[in-house]
Design a protein around this motif. Structure first.
Motif, short mmCIF file in Angstrom:
data_model
loop_
_atom_site.label_atom_id
_atom_site.label_comp_id
_atom_site.label_asym_id
_atom_site.label_seq_id
_atom_site.Cartn_x
_atom_site.Cartn_y
_atom_site.Cartn_z
N ARG A 20 0.69 -1.11 -0.01
CA ARG A 20 -0.10 -0.04 0.14
C ARG A 20 1.12 1.27 -0.05
O ARG A 20 0.70 1.98 -0.45
N THR A 24 0.67 3.97 -2.82
CA THR A 24 0.56 5.26 -2.73
C THR A 24 1.56 6.43 -3.02
O THR A 24 1.05 7.44 -3.53
N ASP A 208 -6.42 2.76 3.95
CA ASP A 208 -7.33 3.52 3.62
C ASP A 208 -8.59 3.28 3.95
O ASP A 208 -9.37 2.23 3.75
N ASN A 383 -4.43 6.87 8.74
CA ASN A 383 -4.83 7.04 7.25
C ASN A 383 -3.61 6.88 6.50
O ASN A 383 -2.70 7.77 6.41
N HIS A 385 -2.99 7.79 3.44
CA HIS A 385 -2.80 9.16 2.67
C HIS A 385 -2.00 10.09 3.39
O HIS A 385 -1.15 10.69 2.90
#
Length: 427
Positions: A20, A24, A208, A383, A385
């Motif tokens: 991930r 990202t 996410d 999170n 992001h």
């Protein structure tokens, strides 16, 4: 920005957090080249994500002998001083004994292949996950190739043998260190020179939350879920022992075990010996999408581990609004707040584990409250992001020679419920 990512085996079904993070960063415009010491086995290809990542990853082993010789020869001729310094570094950081020296030779040879690839691809920086063996390869490759490197400090295993794996030298030579928790950072600080402390940053592994639908809570709870590698450190025999007592008041209780590992056969035998074969189902490794489906079919997520960093699967369960019961170890309490979004229990204690599971099974309103608080915690502090954006900014500033200041992440004041109070609410 063109960077390299290295780990010992990539991609694995159990290391989705690395996948991930890479994905990202790429979405943010970073050109990420993935490298792995060993090729991942087919048993880890549980989803499209793993298959795509394996196809685009460069595997150091097994090496082509001619390419191995040419890589080291070209590095020696182009950068003789660096190459000799890398030999010195390998010698000084070798593990004791003949076996340690032999493995250090292997790491040195692997580092040459990696360094050559990084130089050919004009990569500016190398980042390593899992700092033991692949961390040694990264450190030697950076010395040999003259580029910078960093790593993510997870734990718990590096903290079992920090001197053997020369954690001190790896921190000292790194451009910066990402620590997945305050606990991990504090353990690393034991071995880091004080002038490097401001280069050790808290960058959580993240998820996410938008990928996870929030579960609806039934009045009667009976479904438990465990997700993880089936190995001694996960403490699954303790969970099975707690099920024996829970079954007396909840005869239809069920536990789904998602994952695989070296202890699977032994755990299945233990399940049968305890008379739990009708209550426990082992389903093996599953894809990320399938794991999300399992969250929708459970009432409580249980983690019985003896050793962890901050398990990503706990974040996933909480993002799905599933209440959790976890052992109070390492950095877990930085995610699970006892009496707020889950319960923390002493590791190795089946009685306490059963008691806390019992409280949640008997109170669907409490399960819903913990689930809501858990989702909020993950959205705020875990999170992916947000965390990868911080990692991206850290990489850019560090490569430009700037030191990003440490920003303490103090939790907001929470109202904690005692376990006596939660029992009262269930009456």
């Amino acid at each position: 920005m063109r960077i390299a990512y290295l780990t010992g085996e990539y991609p694995r079904a159990t290391d989705t957090f690395i996948q991930r993070e890479v994905t990202t960063l790429r979405e943010m415009g970073v050109d990420v080249h993935t490298f792995s010491v060993r090729r991942t086995g087919d048993e880890h290809m549980v989803g499209t994500e793993q298959k795509l990542e394996r196809d685009r990853t460069f595997y150091i082993l097994p090496p082509n002998p001619i390419n191995l010789i040419l890589a080291h020869l070209s590095l020696l001729l182009a950068f003789p001083k660096r190459y000799l310094q890398a030999i010195k570094l390998a010698w000084s950081t070798s593990q004791p004994g003949l076996r340690g020296a032999l493995f250090q030779i292997f790491y040195f040879l692997e580092a040459g292949i990696l360094a050559k690839q990084i130089k050919q691809r004009q990569i500016v920086h190398l980042h390593n996950h899992i700092v033991e063996a692949s961390g040694t390869v990264a450190m030697l490759a950076a010395e040999m190739g003259g580029f910078t490197y960093s790593f993510t400090l997870h734990g718990p295993y590096i903290f079992f043998r920090p001197h053997q794996w020369r954690l001190d030298e790896k921190i000292k030579r790194s451009l910066f260190v990402c620590c997945i928790s305050h606990y991990a950072r504090s353990q690393g600080m034991i071995f880091a020179p004080t002038e490097k402390w401001n280069r050790m940053h808290i960058i959580h592994c993240g998820i996410d939350p938008a990928l996870f639908d929030v579960v609806s809570h039934n009045e009667s709870g009976k479904r438990l879920l465990f997700v993880g590698r089936l190995a001694a450190a996960k403490g699954l025999p303790i969970l099975l022992e707690s099920l024996v007592s829970l079954r007396r008041s909840h005869p239809n209780i069920s536990l789904t075990v998602v994952g695989d590992g070296p202890d699977r056969q032994k755990l299945e035998q233990t399940t049968a010996q305890l008379g739990l074969s009708q209550n426990v189902k082992f389903v093996g490794y599953k894809s990320q999408g399938e794991v999300r489906d399992y969250f929708q079919q459970t009432d409580i997520f249980v983690m019985s581990s003896f050793a962890e960093g901050i398990p990503v699967v706990l974040m996933e369960a909480m993002a799905a609004g599933v209440p959790v019961v976890a052992t109070q170890i390492a950095g877990v309490s930085e995610l699970v707040e006892d009496g707020v979004n889950g319960y923390l229990v002493p590791p190795g204690d089946p009685v306490s584990l059963a008691e806390n599971i019992e409280i949640l099974l008997s109170n669907h309103k409490l399960r819903a409250a913990f689930g809501t608080a858990g989702r909020a915690k993950v959205e705020k502090d875990f999170n992916i992001h947000h965390e990868v954006a911080r990692l991206h900014n850290l990489m850019k500033s560090a490569l430009q020679g700037d030191v990003e200041p440490i920003r303490p992440n103090y939790p907001e004041k929470q109202v904690f419920l005692t376990k006596q109070e939660t029992v009262t609410t269930s009456v």
